[in-house]
Design an enzyme around this catalytic site. Structure first.
Site, mmCIF file in Angstrom:
data_model
loop_
_atom_site.group_PDB
_atom_site.id
_atom_site.type_symbol
_atom_site.label_atom_id
_atom_site.label_comp_id
_atom_site.label_asym_id
_atom_site.label_seq_id
_atom_site.Cartn_x
_atom_site.Cartn_y
_atom_site.Cartn_z
ATOM 1 N N SER A 147 138.181 -4.414 103.461
ATOM 2 C CA SER A 147 138.569 -3.047 103.847
ATOM 3 C C SER A 147 139.927 -2.744 103.206
ATOM 4 O O SER A 147 140.672 -3.685 102.878
ATOM 5 C CB SER A 147 138.700 -2.980 105.372
ATOM 6 O OG SER A 147 139.311 -1.775 105.776
ATOM 7 N N TYR A 160 141.076 -5.721 114.389
ATOM 8 C CA TYR A 160 140.303 -5.399 113.185
ATOM 9 C C TYR A 160 141.078 -5.815 111.931
ATOM 10 O O TYR A 160 140.532 -6.452 111.025
ATOM 11 C CB TYR A 160 140.022 -3.894 113.157
ATOM 12 C CG TYR A 160 139.218 -3.431 111.962
ATOM 13 C CD1 TYR A 160 137.834 -3.564 111.944
ATOM 14 C CD2 TYR A 160 139.835 -2.841 110.865
ATOM 15 C CE1 TYR A 160 137.087 -3.134 110.850
ATOM 16 C CE2 TYR A 160 139.102 -2.411 109.770
ATOM 17 C CZ TYR A 160 137.723 -2.548 109.771
ATOM 18 O OH TYR A 160 136.996 -2.122 108.682
HETATM 19 N N1 NAD Z 1 133.252 2.984 107.429
HETATM 20 C C1 NAD Z 1 134.367 2.704 106.819
HETATM 21 O O1 NAD Z 1 135.143 3.606 106.440
HETATM 22 C C2 NAD Z 1 134.736 1.277 106.550
HETATM 23 C C3 NAD Z 1 135.956 1.042 105.893
HETATM 24 C C4 NAD Z 1 136.294 -0.271 105.607
HETATM 25 C C5 NAD Z 1 135.446 -1.318 105.950
HETATM 26 N N2 NAD Z 1 134.271 -1.043 106.587
HETATM 27 C C6 NAD Z 1 133.409 -2.183 106.949
HETATM 28 O O2 NAD Z 1 132.060 -1.907 106.643
HETATM 29 C C7 NAD Z 1 131.214 -2.682 107.507
HETATM 30 C C8 NAD Z 1 130.135 -1.768 108.071
HETATM 31 O O3 NAD Z 1 130.737 -0.831 108.928
HETATM 32 P P1 NAD Z 1 130.212 0.671 109.084
HETATM 33 O O4 NAD Z 1 131.383 1.547 108.880
HETATM 34 O O5 NAD Z 1 128.974 0.879 108.322
HETATM 35 O O6 NAD Z 1 129.928 0.669 110.665
HETATM 36 P P2 NAD Z 1 128.654 1.024 111.559
HETATM 37 O O7 NAD Z 1 129.130 0.937 112.943
HETATM 38 O O8 NAD Z 1 128.025 2.298 111.102
HETATM 39 O O9 NAD Z 1 127.640 -0.170 111.225
HETATM 40 C C9 NAD Z 1 127.905 -1.488 111.641
HETATM 41 C C10 NAD Z 1 126.572 -2.193 111.915
HETATM 42 O O10 NAD Z 1 126.860 -3.546 112.312
HETATM 43 C C11 NAD Z 1 125.989 -3.871 113.374
HETATM 44 N N3 NAD Z 1 126.510 -4.970 114.190
HETATM 45 C C12 NAD Z 1 127.511 -4.928 115.119
HETATM 46 N N4 NAD Z 1 127.636 -6.120 115.712
HETATM 47 C C13 NAD Z 1 126.721 -6.943 115.148
HETATM 48 C C14 NAD Z 1 126.358 -8.297 115.325
HETATM 49 N N5 NAD Z 1 126.960 -9.063 116.257
HETATM 50 N N6 NAD Z 1 125.363 -8.829 114.561
HETATM 51 C C15 NAD Z 1 124.725 -8.063 113.653
HETATM 52 N N7 NAD Z 1 124.999 -6.757 113.445
HETATM 53 C C16 NAD Z 1 125.992 -6.210 114.181
HETATM 54 C C17 NAD Z 1 125.862 -2.586 114.180
HETATM 55 O O11 NAD Z 1 124.718 -2.610 115.024
HETATM 56 C C18 NAD Z 1 125.776 -1.546 113.066
HETATM 57 O O12 NAD Z 1 124.445 -1.326 112.661
HETATM 58 C C19 NAD Z 1 132.126 -3.301 108.547
HETATM 59 O O13 NAD Z 1 132.396 -4.651 108.221
HETATM 60 C C20 NAD Z 1 133.385 -2.481 108.439
HETATM 61 O O14 NAD Z 1 134.537 -3.163 108.841
HETATM 62 C C21 NAD Z 1 133.913 0.214 106.896
#
Ligand code: NAD
Length: 284
Positions: A147, A160
């Protein structure tokens, strides 16, 4: 230069956290390119919906319920996938949660969940899959979700931030281990900027302290207003992974600005610098 349509047009893709957000976007993109997608998530219905959406447009996909916080589940997943489908070409350790709240107020259970999902989920994904990848002798790609938060400090998102700094360091060491052993496994740190997903939705904040509500709501609003489209970001990620890049971005300018500030912070050994974002969303 290689492009995703050449590199990811066949083989097996395993994606964690594929029920929603970036994981679902990457699953759809890998499916559209021609990969056989194993969409995994703790949310079985959501993973099934992602797989069904890929199949509905002529792709190959199936869903598996996997909790990345439980190392054994990742071991069993790796065994099942390699037994049934052969070598895994693409592994994305994506599942993650945001945790908001003052460091000392976040309950132990939420700290544990954040560390187990965001950090241990990535570590054990690699530990479970890499021996099979090495055994197959085939070229493979691993993307770990880092991230822009991996390079800065963010008060109110300590749990986080800690996990993302660690995932970044983990990915850097893993990359070098592959190089040292001359293994055909490419490692990328995927560094999203702000992508419009469900990560700041109110219900995703279960177990957070009450004081987190305003911060989470402000981040939710910001993401809705300024976040990048999920499919656009996912296409960018796979394109850069296909080029064997370690650094994989959706918003390279934002990442460069945050990394530049970090370099200055370290070089000058400054005290931690308050991010503008923290001031902008300070609600109480
Ligand atoms: N959205 C952003 O702007 C952003 C920025 C930087 C990093 N990220 C990273 O991207 C990744 C995805 O996040 P996102 O934004 O798509 O979020 P999101 O909440 O839309 O999706 C996350 C998914 O992970 C699943 N999940 C949660 N706990 C779990 C577990 N114990 N086992 C298996 N699955 C599990 C959830 O059910 C969900 O489907 C994360 O690692 C997040 O830190 C996202």
């Amino acid at each position: 230069m290689a492009c995703d349509a050449d590199v990811f047009n066949h083989g097996v893709a395993v994606i964690t956290g594929a029920a929603s957000g970036i994981g679902a976007g990457l699953a759809r993109r890998a499916g559209a390119l021609g990969m056989n997608v194993i969409a995994t998530d703790i949310n079985a219905d959501g993973a099934a919906a992602t797989a069904a959406a890929i199949v509905a447009v002529g792709g190959k996909a199936e869903a598996e319920q996997v909790d990345v916080a439980i190392p054994d589940e990742l071991d069993r997943l790796a065994e099942r996938v390699f037994d049934r489908h052969g070598a895994v070409r693409l592994l994305i350790n994506n599942a993650g949660i945001e945790t908001v709240g003052n460091t000392w107020e976040v309950p132990a259970a939420r700290w544990e969940a954040t560390l187990n999902i965001n950090l241990h989920g990535v570590i054990h994904g690699v530990r479970a899959f890499v021996p099979h990848m090495i055994g197959s002798g085939k070229e493979a790609w691993i993307g770990n979700l880092s991230s822009v938060g991996a390079f800065g400090q963010m008060p109110g998102q300590t749990a986080y931030t800690v996990t993302k700094h660690a995932v970044q360091a983990f990915s850097e060491c893993l990359y070098l281990e592959m190089e040292l052993k001359a293994l055909p496994i490419h490692v990328s740190a995927i560094v999203p900027g702000m992508v419009r997903t469900a990560i700041f939705d109110a219900e995703a904040g279960f177990g957070e302290p009450e004081s987190a509500t305003g911060h989470r709501r402000a981040m939710f609003d910001m993401m809705r207003a300024h976040g990048m489209d999920i499919d656009q970001a996912s296409a960018m990620f796979l394109e850069q992974m296909a080029q064997n890049r370690f650094w994989v971005h959706s918003d390279p300018a934002m990442a460069a600005q945050i990394i530049g500030a970090r370099v200055k912070f370290l070089q000058d050994q400054l005290p931690p610098i308050m991010p503008d974002l923290a001031l902008a969303i300070a609600v109480d």
